[in-house]
Scaffold this active site. Structure first.
Site, PDB file in Angstrom:
ATOM      1  N   LYS A  32      13.707  -1.095  -8.375  1.00  0.00           N
ATOM      2  CA  LYS A  32      12.739  -1.595  -9.028  1.00  0.00           C
ATOM      3  C   LYS A  32      12.268  -0.865 -10.331  1.00  0.00           C
ATOM      4  O   LYS A  32      12.349  -0.964 -11.681  1.00  0.00           O
ATOM      5  CB  LYS A  32      12.121  -2.254  -8.639  1.00  0.00           C
ATOM      6  N   THR A  33      11.986   0.729  -9.629  1.00  0.00           N
ATOM      7  CA  THR A  33      11.500   1.043 -11.224  1.00  0.00           C
ATOM      8  C   THR A  33      12.246   2.250 -11.969  1.00  0.00           C
ATOM      9  O   THR A  33      12.211   2.068 -13.477  1.00  0.00           O
ATOM     10  CB  THR A  33      10.841   3.038 -10.443  1.00  0.00           C
ATOM     11  N   ASP A 213       4.451  -3.440 -12.563  1.00  0.00           N
ATOM     12  CA  ASP A 213       4.770  -3.048 -11.977  1.00  0.00           C
ATOM     13  C   ASP A 213       4.312  -3.937 -10.450  1.00  0.00           C
ATOM     14  O   ASP A 213       3.055  -4.027 -10.440  1.00  0.00           O
ATOM     15  CB  ASP A 213       5.227  -1.676 -11.276  1.00  0.00           C
ATOM     16  N   GLU A 214       4.464  -3.960  -9.507  1.00  0.00           N
ATOM     17  CA  GLU A 214       4.003  -4.404  -8.523  1.00  0.00           C
ATOM     18  C   GLU A 214       2.960  -5.691  -8.511  1.00  0.00           C
ATOM     19  O   GLU A 214       2.037  -5.970  -7.934  1.00  0.00           O
ATOM     20  CB  GLU A 214       3.356  -3.401  -7.433  1.00  0.00           C
ATOM     21  N   GLN A 244       6.089  -8.432   0.035  1.00  0.00           N
ATOM     22  CA  GLN A 244       5.303  -7.119   0.432  1.00  0.00           C
ATOM     23  C   GLN A 244       4.214  -7.156  -0.266  1.00  0.00           C
ATOM     24  O   GLN A 244       3.700  -6.396  -0.608  1.00  0.00           O
ATOM     25  CB  GLN A 244       6.283  -5.894  -0.141  1.00  0.00           C
ATOM     26  N   ARG A 614      10.806   0.607   5.774  1.00  0.00           N
ATOM     27  CA  ARG A 614      10.130   2.247   5.197  1.00  0.00           C
ATOM     28  C   ARG A 614      11.433   2.688   5.632  1.00  0.00           C
ATOM     29  O   ARG A 614      11.460   4.253   5.390  1.00  0.00           O
ATOM     30  CB  ARG A 614       9.585   2.779   5.501  1.00  0.00           C
TER      31      ARG A 614
END
Length: 679
Positions: A32-33, A213-214, A244, A614
């Site tokens: 995504k970044t 973002d997020e 998430q 993770r």
């Protein structure tokens, strides 16, 4: 049609789409970044957008810094000038500094952190009950995030009525201090834009394209601000993942993703499902767990990284054997795989679970770092120096004044402060301003009055120069003058033993070095520096810490956004994960108990999903049959989430194969096992 190399088809679609509002549903590890930074580069390099008209919002300084670093290789420095990549709260500071008059603030307003606001609430409660103070503090924060003022709250229970009373007084106190708290940095801009059409239009025209973002972590207030900023042109890209969403307890609402589809009927939805982090075994388990939640859009993560090793689930006799086995498995894996300590992470639901891990890791000589430990900016000596800086920036900041005037001691004690406070209240001015009011000398002893006056005159002399631009008056020179005046090093050695004083003074020197470097590199005045530091202390408190070669011990919440080759999740038990929490953590007091429980389990399941994803190559889960609590052995059960992962042909776990062995024997057995796997 334009193409961008190095992106998969879904990523490319997300970057190139500009026809209206866009929601990018980005699964864990899906890049995504990269999508956000490539889209900014595309807007500037190929679409002709002025960088000054673009804003990208994140939730941490670390994420913003990473984006800026990536953009430096994608966009020419000249074209990149004026681009805003920052947190919601950093944008709020810029907004309020520019619109200070409309907000009823002076430009040098203070930003109070949670410790400062907690102290104000403590004084209003006349209680030192930390749990009660934190509960009220959190309740006020949630109300602010829901855009509810003191008079908008519908208090039902006695606790809510008490919190409402405190909220009203707390709000008035902040205004008197010319201060804002963390939540106000977003709330006040929203209120101002709602109330002032001209101001709203000015900001809407200033920002031509917004990226967030997020997005699943936004609260009601942040959602409203995004809507207000983009209502004129309706051009934005929101990147998030409903699977998430793990921050309901601090006001975030997953409903913001659903609201986008209702508020923007032409919303473009793009899913990023290819994972670049984890092997298939891990992704399969994550997909199975999260499929038990009702989801808004639905997606399935996949990767091209191969199947990978089987996930291990181990049942332990107790927490001691769990910690020992985790430590020794890490040591053995590191030895056999020739890995670094920093390749490993141990994840847990609550901070208290780290204690036994720390004890065992010290015994096994395993280096570790705890994410979420005491921040550098929380150290008493650092807060002392920052109190002076806050007071210089805003002399209406009473908490900063009290800390600065009493540290080091200068003959001003509690009795003097009480008399000064009563006098200030009678004149309706701040404590600092009261020192210059006529008549104070009649209420305070001559010696104390002189000390206060000398102190205030010095602060004023620094203030006058602190307002000048950095090229005229350097912040470094003012900091040196400040430290020379307060003689803080001498104070430390008088107040502490030599070793403690040395450590504390070194922390002060490190702070000063960092502040001076920041002021010089970014051409900041002392006033600019103060507000920058205030944001740092609340957003990314461990920013100064360098990466160590050490095992990371962290809560699952704090691990979000991170990745590790080898992950151990401990305490995967009913009562820990899922953790039932408090009644006020989710929803409000009027909600049905069944609905609250359902929300809890769903959020805990998302937390499990975050923990699983993770891991890059290897994941081990453990749970204990017994845990010691208050001298009593409690029988534990494996988490329902383990069975939802569908592991071991339906078996929930394997027994600890090293039960009854000494630590040395366990380590030898583990090494042998891993060597056999390698061969």
């Amino acid at each position: 049609m334009s193409t961008i190399t190095g992106l998969n088809p879904s990523q490319q679609e997300a970057v190139l789409y500009l026809d209206g509002p866009c929601l990018v549903l980005a699964g864990a590890g899906s890049g995504k970044t990269r999508v956000i930074t490539q889209k900014i580069a595309y807007l500037i390099n190929q679409c002709g957008y002025d960088a000054r008209s673009l804003v990208a919002l994140t939730f941490t300084n670390k994420a913003a810094k990473e984006m800026v670093e990536r953009l430096s290789t994608l966009v020419d420095k000249k074209l990149n000038k004026g681009l805003t990549v920052c947190t919601f709260h950093a944008l709020g500071v810029r907004f309020l500094r520019q619109e200070a008059e409309a907000a009823g603030l002076k430009k040098q307003f203070s930003i109070l952190d949670s410790t400062d606001s907690g102290q104000i609430i403590q004084e209003m409660l006349a209680s030192t009950d930390k749990a009660r103070i934190r509960a009220i503090q959190q309740r006020i924060s949630l109300w602010k995030n829901d855009l509810l003022g003191p008079d908008d709250v519908e208090a039902v229970t006695p606790d809510e009525r008490e919190a409402q009373r405190i909220y009203r007084n707390y709000d008035a106190t902040l205004k008197a201090y010319q201060s804002v708290d963390f939540d106000d940095l977003v709330r006040l801009p929203v209120l101002l834009m709602r109330a002032d059409p001209e101001l709203r239009e000015r900001w809407q025209k200033r920002i031509k394209y917004l990226l967030v973002d997020e997005y699943q972590d936004t609260n009601v207030c942040q959602y409203e601000w995004v809507k207000l900023l983009t209502d004129w042109h309706k051009k934005f890209t929101a990147v998030g993942d409903d699977d998430q969403a793990i921050y309901a307890w601090r006001g975030a609402t997953i409903e913001n993703l659903a609201k986008l589809t209702k508020d923007y009927t032409n919303l473009k939805l793009i899913k990023l499902e290819q994972n670049y982090r984890s092997v298939d075994t891990i992704l399969t388990a994550a997909n199975k767990v999260i499929s038990n939640n009702p989801n808004l859009f639905g997606k399935t993560l996949w990767s091209n990284l191969g199947k990978g090793e089987a996930i291990q689930v181990i049942s332990m006799d107790n927490e001691e054997s769990e910690a020992e086995t985790v430590g020794m498995r890490i040591s053995a894996t590191r030895f056999n795989k020739q890995a670094m300590w920093k390749d490993f992470a141990v994840l847990y639901r609550g901070n208290h679970q780290a204690r036994i891990l720390e004890q065992v890791f010290r015994q096994l000589r395993i280096p570790y770092s705890i994410s979420g430990g005491q921040s550098f900016f929380d150290k008493a000596e650092v807060r002392d120096i920052l109190a002076y800086m806050r007071l210089i920036a805003n002399d209406d900041d009473d908490p900063a004044f009290i800390r600065a005037v009493t540290t080091p001691k200068r003959g001003v004690g509690q009795a003097t402060l009480q008399q000064l406070g009563e006098f200030a209240n009678s004149r309706k001015v701040s404590l600092f301003a009261a020192i210059f009011e006529e008549g104070l000398a009649e209420h305070i002893l001559e010696r104390q009055f002189k000390s206060l006056h000398v102190f205030a005159l010095f602060i004023q002399s620094i203030q006058e120069r602190a307002q000048q631009p950095a090229h005229i008056q350097s912040a470094s020179a003012l900091l040196d003058e400040l430290m020379g005046y307060i003689r803080y090093e001498e104070y430390l050695y008088d107040a502490h033993d030599e070793r403690s004083a040395q450590n504390r003074w070194q922390n002060v020197l490190d702070l000063l070095e960092w502040l001076k470097g920041k002021a010089e590199s970014d051409e900041m005045s002392l006033l600019d520096l103060v507000q920058h530091v205030a944001l740092i202390t609340m957003l990314e408190r461990n920013e100064q810490e360098e990466e160590q070669d050490a095992v990371t011990l962290t809560t699952i919440h704090a691990s979000k956004g991170l990745e590790f080759p080898y992950v151990h999740m401990v305490g995967v038990e009913e009562g820990f994960l899922p953790h039932m929490g408090r009644d006020d953590e989710y929803g409000d007091s009027n909600q049905d108990e069944g609905d609250l429980m359902s929300q809890r389990i769903q959020e805990e399941r998302r937390l499990m999903y975050v923990g699983i994803t993770r891991a890059q190559y290897n994941l081990t889960l453990s749970w204990c049959k017994k845990r010691r609590r208050a001298r009593e052995d409690l029988i534990r059960e494996p988490s329902r989430f383990i069975s939802e992962m569908g592991l071991h042909d339906g078996k929930q776990s394997i027994h600890d194969p090293y039960a009854g062995m000494s630590p040395k024997e366990r380590l030898a057995q583990l090494k042998n096992l891993l060597q056999k796997k390698e061969s």
